[in-house]
Every structure is written in C-alpha cells, then in structure tokens.
Design an enzyme around this catalytic site. Structure first.
Site, PDB file in Angstrom:
ATOM      1  N   GLY A   1       0.830  -1.208   0.000  1.00 52.68           N
ATOM      2  CA  GLY A   1       0.000   0.000   0.000  1.00 52.68           C
ATOM      3  C   GLY A   1       0.862   1.253   0.000  1.00 52.68           C
ATOM      4  O   GLY A   1       1.888   1.340   0.672  1.00 52.68           O
TER       5      GLY A   1
ATOM      6  N   ASP B   1      10.391 -13.810  -6.061  1.00 53.18           N
ATOM      7  CA  ASP B   1      10.228 -14.112  -7.495  1.00 53.18           C
ATOM      8  C   ASP B   1      11.528 -13.951  -8.262  1.00 53.18           C
ATOM      9  O   ASP B   1      11.594 -14.289  -9.442  1.00 53.18           O
ATOM     10  CB  ASP B   1       9.183 -13.173  -8.127  1.00 53.18           C
ATOM     11  CG  ASP B   1       7.788 -13.422  -7.568  1.00 53.18           C
ATOM     12  OD1 ASP B   1       6.868 -12.658  -7.938  1.00 53.18           O
ATOM     13  OD2 ASP B   1       7.627 -14.349  -6.761  1.00 53.18           O
TER      14      ASP B   1
HETATM   15  N1  LIG Z   1       5.516   2.655  -7.628  1.00 53.28           N
HETATM   16  C1  LIG Z   1       5.708   2.938  -6.320  1.00 53.28           C
HETATM   17  N2  LIG Z   1       6.053   4.192  -5.938  1.00 53.28           N
HETATM   18  C2  LIG Z   1       6.262   4.469  -4.626  1.00 53.28           C
HETATM   19  N3  LIG Z   1       6.139   3.575  -3.626  1.00 53.28           N
HETATM   20  C3  LIG Z   1       5.802   2.309  -3.968  1.00 53.28           C
HETATM   21  C4  LIG Z   1       5.577   1.921  -5.316  1.00 53.28           C
HETATM   22  N4  LIG Z   1       5.246   0.587  -5.336  1.00 53.28           N
HETATM   23  C5  LIG Z   1       5.279   0.183  -4.045  1.00 53.28           C
HETATM   24  N5  LIG Z   1       5.619   1.197  -3.234  1.00 53.28           N
HETATM   25  C6  LIG Z   1       5.790   1.130  -1.787  1.00 53.28           C
HETATM   26  O1  LIG Z   1       6.595  -0.020  -1.491  1.00 53.28           O
HETATM   27  C7  LIG Z   1       5.905  -0.894  -0.606  1.00 53.28           C
HETATM   28  C8  LIG Z   1       6.141  -2.342  -1.010  1.00 53.28           C
HETATM   29  O2  LIG Z   1       5.830  -2.524  -2.404  1.00 53.28           O
HETATM   30  P1  LIG Z   1       5.246  -3.943  -2.898  1.00 53.28           P
HETATM   31  O3  LIG Z   1       5.119  -3.858  -4.380  1.00 53.28           O
HETATM   32  O4  LIG Z   1       4.061  -4.283  -2.096  1.00 53.28           O
HETATM   33  O5  LIG Z   1       6.336  -5.043  -2.488  1.00 53.28           O
HETATM   34  P2  LIG Z   1       7.840  -5.244  -2.991  1.00 53.28           P
HETATM   35  O6  LIG Z   1       8.636  -4.092  -2.502  1.00 53.28           O
HETATM   36  O7  LIG Z   1       8.252  -6.524  -2.361  1.00 53.28           O
HETATM   37  O8  LIG Z   1       7.805  -5.317  -4.483  1.00 53.28           O
HETATM   38  C9  LIG Z   1       4.456  -0.512  -0.685  1.00 53.28           C
HETATM   39  O9  LIG Z   1       3.852  -0.689   0.591  1.00 53.28           O
HETATM   40  C10 LIG Z   1       4.473   0.959  -1.086  1.00 53.28           C
HETATM   41  O10 LIG Z   1       4.456   1.781   0.066  1.00 53.28           O
HETATM   42  O1  LIG Z   2       1.780 -11.346  -0.315  1.00 54.62           O
HETATM   43  P1  LIG Z   2       0.605 -11.177  -1.194  1.00 54.62           P
HETATM   44  O2  LIG Z   2       0.043  -9.789  -1.118  1.00 54.62           O
HETATM   45  O3  LIG Z   2      -0.413 -12.266  -1.063  1.00 54.62           O
HETATM   46  O4  LIG Z   2       1.136 -11.283  -2.684  1.00 54.62           O
HETATM   47  C1  LIG Z   2       1.584 -12.530  -3.170  1.00 54.62           C
HETATM   48  C2  LIG Z   2       2.646 -12.153  -4.151  1.00 54.62           C
HETATM   49  O5  LIG Z   2       3.784 -11.697  -3.463  1.00 54.62           O
HETATM   50  C3  LIG Z   2       4.935 -12.317  -4.037  1.00 54.62           C
HETATM   51  O6  LIG Z   2       5.398 -13.246  -3.100  1.00 54.62           O
HETATM   52  C4  LIG Z   2       5.984 -11.322  -4.402  1.00 54.62           C
HETATM   53  O7  LIG Z   2       6.076 -10.441  -3.367  1.00 54.62           O
HETATM   54  P2  LIG Z   2       6.564  -8.924  -3.715  1.00 54.62           P
HETATM   55  O8  LIG Z   2       5.472  -8.275  -4.472  1.00 54.62           O
HETATM   56  O9  LIG Z   2       6.757  -8.334  -2.396  1.00 54.62           O
HETATM   57  O10 LIG Z   2       7.813  -9.066  -4.516  1.00 54.62           O
HETATM   58  C5  LIG Z   2       4.490 -12.999  -5.306  1.00 54.62           C
HETATM   59  O11 LIG Z   2       5.253 -14.159  -5.582  1.00 54.62           O
HETATM   60  C6  LIG Z   2       3.077 -13.327  -5.022  1.00 54.62           C
HETATM   61  O12 LIG Z   2       2.316 -13.312  -6.199  1.00 54.62           O
END
Ligand SMILES: Nc1ncnc2c1ncn2[C@@H]1O[C@H](COP(=O)(O)OP(=O)(O)O)[C@@H](O)[C@H]1O
Ligand SMILES: O=P(O)(O)OC[C@H]1O[C@](O)(COP(=O)(O)O)[C@@H](O)[C@@H]1O
Ligand SMILES: [Mg+2]
Length: 440
Positions: free
Chosen positions: A155, A210
């Site tokens: 989020g 991933d």
């Molecule tokens: N495009 C973005 N720009 C700014 N902050 C982001 C963006 N995407 C995600 N975030 C922040 O990074 C946090 C983690 O992102 P998320 O996609 O859920 O997991 P991950 O970092 O593992 O890919 C989110 O809670 C959000 O606050």
């Molecule tokens: O933890 P959630 O919100 O159920 O999302 C599951 C997804 O998170 C992942 O584990 C990847 O996590 P990130 O987005 O933090 O890289 C994916 O493999 C999977 O599809």
C-alpha cells in the site's frame, strides 16, 4: 544500453572520518576475492558485450564495489539508524535485520537503531505504530524464524510523511529491505530528502522471492524458497505415481517471473511440464498442452505439472485483473483452471485420472532461511552498512557475478528480471522435462 551514468552511485558528501575498520583494510588489493575501494567492477562480462561499446577499457561501464571504506561519512557516535521491511515475505528477512544491527553495533559502534513496524506505514502517524528499539540482544536469535520481526505491508504511503518521521527521530540512515515496489518507494523518500536539503542516506537490500530484480545474481531467500518448493514437487510425484492416471499439479509463486518453477524443477527430476509467465502455451488442439499431457499420462500412467502462478493468464477469461494495495496485478488462479481443464480433458478422452493439486505458495516464503541464505543475508547486511556509513544513498547492495556491488536504485527498478525463453536456464528446463519447446 547501460551507460556509465546509469551506474554512478550518489553520495551525501566527502568521507572525512577514519573508519573503525580501517586497520583491516591496509594490506588489501584487488584479487579474485576482493576489490579495493577505488577500483571498479566491469558491468559487461563477455568480449562481445565489452567490444561493442567501442571505448577504452577505463571508459567501459563499471560498478562501484561493495565493502568497507578507509574513511566514512557518518560519525558512528552520533548516527541514528532506521530499518524497515516492505512487501511480500521472503526467507531471510530476519537474517538481514540481524546482520544490520550486529554490524552497526559491533563494528561501527552505532547503537541507536530503530525498526519501523509493518512496512512504510510504520512511519505514518495515522497508523499509530510504535518504533522497535533494536540491539544485538533483541536480534540475536530472530533468524531462527521466518517472516520479519518488524512486520511488513503493502500500500502506498506519502513520502513527505515518511521523511517527517525520519526528521522527528533524527534518523541519519534508513535501510529498506524490500522488492521493486519498496525500492520505488525509497526513491520517493530520497527525492523528498533532497528537496529538504537533508543528509539522510537511504540504502536498499533487495528482496524478491520471485527473483524479479535485474542485474543481481539472485535475491536472498530464493535458494530457501526454491528448496522448499522441491518438497511439494516431489510430493506431487509420489501422489501421481501412486494412483492410476495420477497427475500431480503444483502451483508456485512467481507473479511475472518463473524462476522458482524453473529451479525447483531442475533440482529434482520429478516434473514432466513447467509452465511459466514468460512462455505462453496453447491449451487446446493437437499440439496443445492438454493433448500432450493426455498422451504422456496414457504412455507412462502419470505426470507432474509445475506452474508458476503468473503463467497462462491469457487463458483466464472471467478474471478481472485487479491490483493489490501496492499496484501489483492480482492474478487469475491458473492452478484451479488447469486442475479443472486437465480433469475434463482426460475424462472426455476416457483416460482414467486422479489429479492431485498442490499450492505451497505461502509455505515456501514464510520459512526461515537455510544456512546458505543466512550467510548470504549476513554478507548483504554487512555490505549495506559499509555503503551507508560511507554516505552512499539511493543505492541497493547486491551480489553480481560473485562480487558485492552498489547498484543505483533507478537501475534496479528500470526493468524486471525474467526467465529468457531463449536463455540457458529455460533450455535446461526443456532438457530436464522433455516437454516441447512450445505448445501451439
Ligand atoms: N511505484 C511505487 N512508488 C512508490 N512507492 C511504492 C511503489 N510501489 C510500491 N511502493 C511502496 O513499497 C511498498 C512495497 O511494495 P510492494 O510492491 O508491495 O512489495 P515489494 O517491494 O516486495 O515489491 C508498498 O507498501 C508501497 O508503500
Ligand atoms: O503477499 P501477497 O500480497 O499475497 O502477494 C503474493 C505475491 O507476493 C509475491 O510473493 C511477491 O512479493 P513482492 O510483491 O513483495 O515481490 C508474489 O510471488 C506473489 O504473487
Ligand atoms: Mg515486487
């Protein structure tokens, strides 16, 4: 094409303070096993890739090496550090937290360390999250457990509010342990820090089960997750071989990248088919997946199918691809669709079948790190502390071709790491399973 400017690491200013580790660095020189701090690591690693640049060797794109510096930017006695974990779980998160705290305290003498709870929301007053005081005593055994003692979340959060919290707590260094989303979030925080003229270092430790972050060997925790996945694949094989027309079907994590499916398949010779997001496949028709599977079950009496959760989304008509709180696509359930279609196809062909479906997704990412990943996490944490204490910012630390390097955050999120359908990994999978190059 990656250029020199893409690999330039930002620093907060000159390093004028002797490092507490300086005495250990005197005799070092660049070898196969170490790189001195003013040397650089070539980005290209083949003659053709370097040759096509057409520049002298000293102008070839190169990366700043990780590791301790003779002189540092921050005064350890006056440095306050924050740590946050964001996004999905990955084995080793607690190992990285532990490694950061132990290196900061024991080798740099930095003792003011706080953990922010539940990802970036831990900075936002609205959520009312308290910070967690971190010390060697607090973190000593946290690596025995999977998950993250700090909690995590998804989020979007307001980077202005995040920097407000950093200012209120007089934080000088923020470590972000997270994936592509977290790194993008960290870049927003760096932007606001710059706009306010603050000297706060933000250093990322890349986390992705991933393995979708580019330019790094593998994310920490990937080996552990892959190892866990092999247990489910073997269970599927036992089930499939123990029933007439047994079909073991295993769905693994991998939203856009099928690395877990590939490596866990290569580790044990149980799978007959691997389906990944990067390689589309036809379901129906004489040369489609279902017919090929039917022939395999008729010939051998059983089969094992490994599918990454992001594969075959083109076949999920009724699925409205929503998004999670961070904007990541919410996938249609390819596992349930395949379970239904395989059963229907074999039933229609009057082939006796017993389809057994396994979905170990969360089970493989919530376990503690294996010893290999624990050691890797510790070394990444060491590299992150060395980088931050030397005033590096808007950078992730990573291991690339066995060297620890500093990769600018912008480059780390510039594209996604995918299994190359024409690459050697996918070739190995095709050789191991014997499946056709394509189902069409
Ligand atoms: N495009 C973005 N720009 C700014 N902050 C982001 C963006 N995407 C995600 N975030 C922040 O990074 C946090 C983690 O992102 P998320 O996609 O859920 O997991 P991950 O970092 O593992 O890919 C989110 O809670 C959000 O606050
Ligand atoms: O933890 P959630 O919100 O159920 O999302 C599951 C997804 O998170 C992942 O584990 C990847 O996590 P990130 O987005 O933090 O890289 C994916 O493999 C999977 O599809
Ligand atoms: Mg991500």
């Amino acid at each position: 094409m990656i250029g020199h400017e893409d690999l330039t690491v930002r620093t907060l200013g000159p390093c004028r303070i002797d490092s507490p580790l300086a005495d250990r660095l005197a005799a070092r020189e660049t070898t196969q096993h170490s790189v001195v701090e003013d040397d650089r690591i070539l980005f290209d690693d083949t003659i053709s890739m370097a040759g096509v640049r057409g520049v002298p060797v000293e102008q070839l794109p190169s990366l700043e090496p990780g590791g301790p510096r003779q002189r540092i930017y921050f005064d350890p006695a006056k440095t306050r550090v924050g740590i946050v974990t964001c996004g999905g779980l990955c084995p080793g998160l607690n190992d990285v937290i532990r490694g950061l705290v132990l290196e900061l305290c024991r080798h740099y003498g930095v003792r003011r360390i706080v953990g922010f709870r539940n990802g970036y929301r831990g900075f936002i007053p609205h959520y009312g999250e308290d910070v967690v005081d971190l010390s060697p005593e607090v973190v000593q055994h946290i690596d025995d457990e999977g998950g993250t003692i700090l909690g995590t979340s998804r989020g979007m959060q307001d980077p202005e509010e995040i920097v407000d919290a950093l200012e209120r707590l007089a934080i000088n260094i923020l470590f972000v342990i997270g994936g592509d989303g977290s790194i993008r979030g960290a870049m927003e925080v760096v932007r606001v820090i710059g706009e306010r003229g603050l000297k706060i270092a933000v250093v990322g430790v890349p986390k992705t089960i991933d393995n979708d972050i580019p330019y790094i060997d593998q994310s920490f925790g990937f080996q552990t997750a892959m190892s866990e996945a092999t247990k489910s694949i073997h269970a599927a094989s036992v089930e499939a071989r123990s029933a007439p027309g047994g079909v073991g079907l295993v769905k693994l994590m991998g939203r856009h990248s099928g690395f877990i499916a590939c490596y866990s398949t290569l580790a044990k010779d149980d799978a007959d088919y691997v389906l990944i997001p990067e390689v589309p496949f036809a379901l129906h028709g004489e040369r489609g997946f279902l017919e090929h599977l039917r022939r395999r079950v008729e010939d051998r009496g059983h089969a094992v199918v490994v599918v990454a959760e992001g594969a075959g989304q083109e076949h999920i008509e009724e699925h409205e691809p929503g998004r999670d709180a961070s904007g990541n696509v919410r996938l249609g359930d390819i596992g349930r669709l395949l379970r239904r279609l395989i059963t229907e196809h074999l039933d229609d062909a009057k082939v006796e079948n017993n389809v057994r479906y396994f979905d170990p997704s969360y089970a493989i990412r919530s376990v503690p790190a294996n010893p290999y990943d624990s050691a890797y996490c510790l070394r990444l944490a060491h590299a992150a502390v060395h980088a931050a204490m030397a005033g590096r910012t808007e950078v992730i630390v990573a291991r690339r071709r066995r060297r620890f390097v500093h990769i600018p955050m912008a480059l780390a999120v510039s594209r996604r790491n995918h299994v190359d359908p024409l690459g050697d990994l996918w070739m190995s999978v095709l050789e191991a399973t014997g499946q056709p190059v394509r189902f069409e």
